[in-house]
Design a protein around this motif. Structure first.
Motif, PDB file in Angstrom:
ATOM      1  N   LEU A 123       0.824  -1.206   0.000  1.00 32.81           N
ATOM      2  CA  LEU A 123       0.000   0.000   0.000  1.00 32.81           C
ATOM      3  C   LEU A 123       0.857   1.255   0.000  1.00 32.81           C
ATOM      4  CD1 LEU A 123      -3.071   0.994   0.467  1.00 32.81           C
ATOM      5  CD2 LEU A 123      -2.358   1.258   2.836  1.00 32.81           C
ATOM      6  N   ILE A 124       1.763   1.347   0.972  1.00 29.81           N
ATOM      7  CA  ILE A 124       2.576   2.548   1.124  1.00 29.81           C
ATOM      8  C   ILE A 124       3.607   2.666   0.013  1.00 29.81           C
ATOM      9  CG2 ILE A 124       4.090   3.830   2.676  1.00 29.81           C
ATOM     10  CD1 ILE A 124       1.166   3.581   3.531  1.00 29.81           C
ATOM     11  N   SER A 125       4.036   1.538  -0.535  1.00 30.84           N
ATOM     12  CA  SER A 125       5.015   1.588  -1.630  1.00 30.84           C
ATOM     13  C   SER A 125       4.449   2.298  -2.851  1.00 30.84           C
ATOM     14  CB  SER A 125       5.451   0.173  -2.014  1.00 30.84           C
ATOM     15  OG  SER A 125       6.119  -0.458  -0.941  1.00 30.84           O
ATOM     16  N   GLY A 126       3.129   2.400  -2.933  1.00 29.95           N
ATOM     17  CA  GLY A 126       2.513   3.099  -4.056  1.00 29.95           C
ATOM     18  C   GLY A 126       2.845   4.577  -4.096  1.00 29.95           C
ATOM     19  N   VAL A 127       3.129   5.172  -2.919  1.00 31.22           N
ATOM     20  CA  VAL A 127       3.431   6.603  -2.872  1.00 31.22           C
ATOM     21  C   VAL A 127       4.764   6.915  -3.550  1.00 31.22           C
ATOM     22  CG1 VAL A 127       3.797   8.587  -1.376  1.00 31.22           C
ATOM     23  CG2 VAL A 127       2.032   6.914  -0.800  1.00 31.22           C
ATOM     24  N   PRO A 128       5.883   6.290  -3.120  1.00 29.81           N
ATOM     25  CA  PRO A 128       7.137   6.573  -3.834  1.00 29.81           C
ATOM     26  C   PRO A 128       7.121   6.110  -5.288  1.00 29.81           C
ATOM     27  CG  PRO A 128       7.437   4.790  -2.246  1.00 29.81           C
ATOM     28  CD  PRO A 128       6.095   5.394  -1.971  1.00 29.81           C
ATOM     29  N   LEU A 129       6.375   5.010  -5.576  1.00 31.55           N
ATOM     30  CA  LEU A 129       6.274   4.556  -6.962  1.00 31.55           C
ATOM     31  C   LEU A 129       5.635   5.632  -7.830  1.00 31.55           C
ATOM     32  CD1 LEU A 129       6.550   2.346  -9.100  1.00 31.55           C
ATOM     33  CD2 LEU A 129       4.301   1.488  -8.384  1.00 31.55           C
ATOM     34  N   ALA A 130       4.538   6.220  -7.339  1.00 32.24           N
ATOM     35  CA  ALA A 130       3.868   7.292  -8.081  1.00 32.24           C
ATOM     36  C   ALA A 130       4.796   8.496  -8.233  1.00 32.24           C
ATOM     37  CB  ALA A 130       2.582   7.705  -7.360  1.00 32.24           C
ATOM     38  N   TYR A 131       5.527   8.811  -7.174  1.00 29.62           N
ATOM     39  CA  TYR A 131       6.437   9.964  -7.209  1.00 29.62           C
ATOM     40  C   TYR A 131       7.497   9.791  -8.291  1.00 29.62           C
ATOM     41  CZ  TYR A 131       9.993  13.294  -5.672  1.00 29.62           C
ATOM     42  OH  TYR A 131      10.918  14.304  -5.625  1.00 29.62           O
ATOM     43  N   TRP A 132       8.123   8.619  -8.331  1.00 29.95           N
ATOM     44  CA  TRP A 132       9.226   8.427  -9.270  1.00 29.95           C
ATOM     45  C   TRP A 132       8.737   8.241 -10.704  1.00 29.95           C
ATOM     46  CZ3 TRP A 132      13.385  10.325  -7.626  1.00 29.95           C
ATOM     47  CH2 TRP A 132      13.754  10.234  -6.280  1.00 29.95           C
ATOM     48  N   ILE A 133       7.556   7.654 -10.885  1.00 32.43           N
ATOM     49  CA  ILE A 133       6.992   7.561 -12.245  1.00 32.43           C
ATOM     50  C   ILE A 133       6.671   8.958 -12.767  1.00 32.43           C
ATOM     51  CG2 ILE A 133       4.966   6.819 -13.564  1.00 32.43           C
ATOM     52  CD1 ILE A 133       5.009   4.223 -12.070  1.00 32.43           C
ATOM     53  N   ASP A 134       6.063   9.789 -11.909  1.00 37.17           N
ATOM     54  CA  ASP A 134       5.808  11.187 -12.293  1.00 37.17           C
ATOM     55  C   ASP A 134       7.116  11.896 -12.640  1.00 37.17           C
ATOM     56  OD1 ASP A 134       3.079  11.088 -12.059  1.00 37.17           O
ATOM     57  OD2 ASP A 134       3.022  11.864 -10.019  1.00 37.17           O
ATOM     58  N   PHE A 187      11.140   6.155   2.899  1.00 38.03           N
ATOM     59  CA  PHE A 187      11.412   5.859   4.310  1.00 38.03           C
ATOM     60  C   PHE A 187      10.128   5.435   5.017  1.00 38.03           C
ATOM     61  CE2 PHE A 187      15.177   5.929   6.679  1.00 38.03           C
ATOM     62  CZ  PHE A 187      14.895   6.196   8.007  1.00 38.03           C
ATOM     63  N   TYR A 188       9.046   6.077   4.678  1.00 37.86           N
ATOM     64  CA  TYR A 188       7.725   5.741   5.228  1.00 37.86           C
ATOM     65  C   TYR A 188       7.343   4.315   4.862  1.00 37.86           C
ATOM     66  CZ  TYR A 188       2.634   6.382   5.908  1.00 37.86           C
ATOM     67  OH  TYR A 188       1.326   6.268   6.289  1.00 37.86           O
ATOM     68  N   ALA A 189       7.543   3.955   3.601  1.00 39.86           N
ATOM     69  CA  ALA A 189       7.215   2.603   3.152  1.00 39.86           C
ATOM     70  C   ALA A 189       8.098   1.566   3.830  1.00 39.86           C
ATOM     71  CB  ALA A 189       7.344   2.511   1.632  1.00 39.86           C
ATOM     72  N   LEU A 190       9.375   1.893   4.015  1.00 35.95           N
ATOM     73  CA  LEU A 190      10.297   0.951   4.655  1.00 35.95           C
ATOM     74  C   LEU A 190       9.904   0.672   6.102  1.00 35.95           C
ATOM     75  CD1 LEU A 190      13.766   2.185   3.320  1.00 35.95           C
ATOM     76  CD2 LEU A 190      12.521   0.108   2.673  1.00 35.95           C
ATOM     77  N   GLY A 191       9.217   1.628   6.731  1.00 40.09           N
ATOM     78  CA  GLY A 191       8.785   1.414   8.108  1.00 40.09           C
ATOM     79  C   GLY A 191       7.822   0.262   8.255  1.00 40.09           C
ATOM     80  N   CYS A 192       7.095  -0.073   7.196  1.00 39.99           N
ATOM     81  CA  CYS A 192       6.130  -1.173   7.255  1.00 39.99           C
ATOM     82  C   CYS A 192       6.804  -2.537   7.193  1.00 39.99           C
ATOM     83  CB  CYS A 192       5.122  -1.067   6.104  1.00 39.99           C
ATOM     84  SG  CYS A 192       4.110   0.419   6.124  1.00 39.99           S
ATOM     85  N   VAL A 193       8.034  -2.584   6.697  1.00 39.55           N
ATOM     86  CA  VAL A 193       8.705  -3.877   6.487  1.00 39.55           C
ATOM     87  C   VAL A 193       8.919  -4.648   7.786  1.00 39.55           C
ATOM     88  CG1 VAL A 193      10.789  -4.993   5.612  1.00 39.55           C
ATOM     89  CG2 VAL A 193       9.771  -3.080   4.350  1.00 39.55           C
ATOM     90  N   PRO A 194       9.508  -4.053   8.833  1.00 41.64           N
ATOM     91  CA  PRO A 194       9.717  -4.839  10.059  1.00 41.64           C
ATOM     92  C   PRO A 194       8.422  -5.292  10.725  1.00 41.64           C
ATOM     93  CG  PRO A 194      10.275  -2.527  10.413  1.00 41.64           C
ATOM     94  CD  PRO A 194      10.099  -2.703   8.952  1.00 41.64           C
ATOM     95  N   LEU A 195       7.306  -4.640  10.423  1.00 41.46           N
ATOM     96  CA  LEU A 195       6.033  -5.073  11.004  1.00 41.46           C
ATOM     97  C   LEU A 195       5.697  -6.499  10.576  1.00 41.46           C
ATOM     98  CD1 LEU A 195       3.523  -4.171  12.657  1.00 41.46           C
ATOM     99  CD2 LEU A 195       2.470  -3.519  10.488  1.00 41.46           C
ATOM    100  N   TYR A 196       6.057  -6.857   9.362  1.00 38.73           N
ATOM    101  CA  TYR A 196       5.787  -8.193   8.839  1.00 38.73           C
ATOM    102  C   TYR A 196       6.420  -9.265   9.727  1.00 38.73           C
ATOM    103  CZ  TYR A 196       5.802 -12.143   5.579  1.00 38.73           C
ATOM    104  OH  TYR A 196       5.632 -13.374   5.006  1.00 38.73           O
ATOM    105  N   PHE A 197       7.604  -8.990  10.251  1.00 37.97           N
ATOM    106  CA  PHE A 197       8.345  -9.990  11.016  1.00 37.97           C
ATOM    107  C   PHE A 197       8.073  -9.934  12.518  1.00 37.97           C
ATOM    108  CE2 PHE A 197      10.819  -8.833   7.237  1.00 37.97           C
ATOM    109  CZ  PHE A 197      10.984 -10.082   6.641  1.00 37.97           C
ATOM    110  N   THR A 198       7.501  -8.840  13.001  1.00 38.36           N
ATOM    111  CA  THR A 198       7.392  -8.662  14.456  1.00 38.36           C
ATOM    112  C   THR A 198       5.974  -8.592  14.999  1.00 38.36           C
ATOM    113  OG1 THR A 198       7.517  -6.245  14.234  1.00 38.36           O
ATOM    114  CG2 THR A 198       9.600  -7.436  14.498  1.00 38.36           C
ATOM    115  N   VAL A 199       4.968  -8.368  14.144  1.00 38.33           N
ATOM    116  CA  VAL A 199       3.631  -8.080  14.658  1.00 38.33           C
ATOM    117  C   VAL A 199       3.067  -9.239  15.473  1.00 38.33           C
ATOM    118  CG1 VAL A 199       2.471  -8.878  12.541  1.00 38.33           C
ATOM    119  CG2 VAL A 199       1.341  -7.210  14.047  1.00 38.33           C
ATOM    120  N   GLU A 200       3.352 -10.485  15.093  1.00 39.07           N
ATOM    121  CA  GLU A 200       2.839 -11.618  15.850  1.00 39.07           C
ATOM    122  C   GLU A 200       3.631 -11.859  17.127  1.00 39.07           C
ATOM    123  OE1 GLU A 200       0.135 -13.164  15.436  1.00 39.07           O
ATOM    124  OE2 GLU A 200      -0.444 -12.316  13.511  1.00 39.07           O
TER     125      GLU A 200
END
Length: 465
Positions: A128-139, A272-285
């Motif tokens: 979801l969040i990766s869509g923001v930088p993707l849109a930025y760099w495509i623009d 940086f915002y999108a990267l913040g979601c990455v560790p959640l995958y490994f730690t949320v449980e």
């Protein structure tokens, strides 16, 4: 896709070919209206769709959203007027209201093991969040050109996500919990068996089936004493067995009192915002939803307070200003980890089955409503009161800390049906690591709902129970 759709137009708003195509509008509120129409449509849709999304199902809601996303993208990419562009934005906003309110619920209800829901929703947040930088760099890549394609191609690119998402969902079933709630037993049995890769008669599948049916029956019993008066009193007079009102109000407050209204369009910060979601995958449980939300809100309160102090004293001092920017990097990383993916996960777990679509709608509505307010109130606030505006943001973080500490029990490590028992029993027994639904709990729930004799007759007749 939602964050790409939200961010893609921002990179071309001041691009000459784009302005030429829509007649170079000069009215003060034209551009803000184009931008904010998307967020407002998403917020309104998330509320409106709650009235019929349960009938459509989680799958049907996602399919509708992807169809509208394609229509909205085509309208925007072919626009030669402000009116057509706004209509396209409204269609896309409608689409995102549908998708963002249904996908977290679908992921949570199709998890086979208790520990599946956290990583699934965390991975969804990463995409979801990766869509923001993707849109930025495509623009950024297209904006060097002066052709009409320089802004139309990035916008029509949204269709790729909708086609992939909708095409995949078309071949997938709805969730077994939704099938059972709609009395579609055979489809529920088939989906549950398929998810568990086991026969419907296996003990694992049968126990999950019993817990789902018991939860449905308990909710039906609770519905008999449910009234809108309980919502107006925020659950104070909520006497329903499953504390339905309190749980839905928890969802609503957790989104309306979100801890940040910071809107940063820089490509590096968004990465940086999108990267913040990455560790959640490994730690949320391992860490738990409550701890992530609580300590995340505490950390964000401290960070935004330091940032506010720096913003108040920074003008004219480059070192202080750069320090403030560094704090924002850390703040956005923590926000992505603690309050982006985890909020969607928690809200999809805490609401009861037959009200889960309402909880999801409240989450999505709060997300997009606050985005809409940010677009308008943020610039106005900074222009009029300067750094004092951040005091309001600090207050939101403080509210988040208090809210999570007192009103949010831990839902990790439990099935969705076991979450119901957090509100049936006195206190929050779910905080115990060994909490489980026993056979005595099942028999008690069946007895209360008046279905105990029915189940016993089915067992005696050799039918699955």
């Amino acid at each position: 896709m939602p964050e790409y759709d939200a961010g893609v137009l921002g990179g071309v708003l001041l691009h000459k070919p784009f302005l030429d195509a829509i007649g170079n509008p000069t009215a003060t509120y034209t551009i803000p209206m184009i931008v904010a129409s998307y967020d407002l449509a998403a917020a309104v849709t998330a509320v409106g769709i709650a009235f019929f999304s349960f009938r459509m199902g989680r799958r049907g809601t996602v399919l509708l959203g992807n169809l509208m996303a394609i229509i909205g993208s085509v309208l925007q990419a072919s626009a030669y007027s402000v009116a057509q562009l706004i209509v396209g934005r409204l269609c896309t906003g409608f689409a995102i209201g549908c998708i963002s309110s249904a996908v977290p619920t679908y992921l949570s209800e199709t998890g086979v093991e208790v520990g599946d829901r956290g990583p699934a929703n965390a991975f969804n947040a990463i995409l979801l969040i990766s869509g923001v930088p993707l849109a930025y760099w495509i623009d950024y890549g297209f904006i060097m050109s002066d052709s009409q394609a320089s802004w139309r191609v990035p916008i029509i690119f949204q269709c790729i996500f909708a086609i992939i998402s909708g095409g995949t969902m078309y071949f997938l079933p709805d969730t077994p919990r939704w099938y059972y709630a709609r009395n579609r037993w055979e489809e529920g049995d088939a989906t549950l068996a398929q998810l568990n890769d086991a026969e419907i008669t296996s003990e694992k599948v049968q126990r999950t089936r019993r817990e789902i049916l018991i939860s449905i029956e308990a909710e039906l019993e609770a519905n008999a004493s449910l009234s809108w008066k309980q919502f107006l009193t925020m659950g104070v007079v909520d006497k329903t067995r499953l504390k339905i009102v309190r749980r839905l109000c928890s969802v609503i407050l957790s989104t309306v009192a979100r801890p940040s209204l910071v809107s940063l369009l820089s490509g590096v910060l968004n990465i940086f915002y999108a990267l913040g979601c990455v560790p959640l995958y490994f730690t949320v449980e391992r860490v738990g939803r409550r701890s992530v939300l609580l300590y995340g809100a505490i950390a964000m309160t401290i960070l935004i307070s330091v940032f506010t102090a720096l913003a108040a004293t920074g003008p004219g001092h480059p070192a202080i200003q750069w320090t403030a920017i560094g704090i924002l990097f850390i703040f956005l990383f923590v926000f992505g980890y603690a309050w982006q993916g985890c909020v969607w996960l928690y809200c999809s777990e805490i609401a009861p089955l037959e009200y889960r679509h309402i909880g999801a709608a409240a989450t999505a509505s709060g997300e997009w409503l606050m985005t809409f307010i940010t677009v308008f109130a943020g610039p106005i606030g900074f222009a009029n009161i300067g750094w004092y505006f951040w005091l309001w943001v600090i207050s939101g973080n403080v509210v988040a800390v208090v809210f999570v500490y007192f009103l949010c029990p831990e839902t990790g490590g439990k099935s969705l049906e076991q979450v119901d028992y957090l509100f049936v029993r006195k206190g929050f027994p779910g905080l115990r690591k060994d909490f489980d639904v026993t056979d005595e709990d099942i028999e008690d729930a069946l007895h209360v709902s008046g279905k105990l004799d029915v189940v016993k007759r089915d067992v005696a007749a050799g039918k699955p129970s």
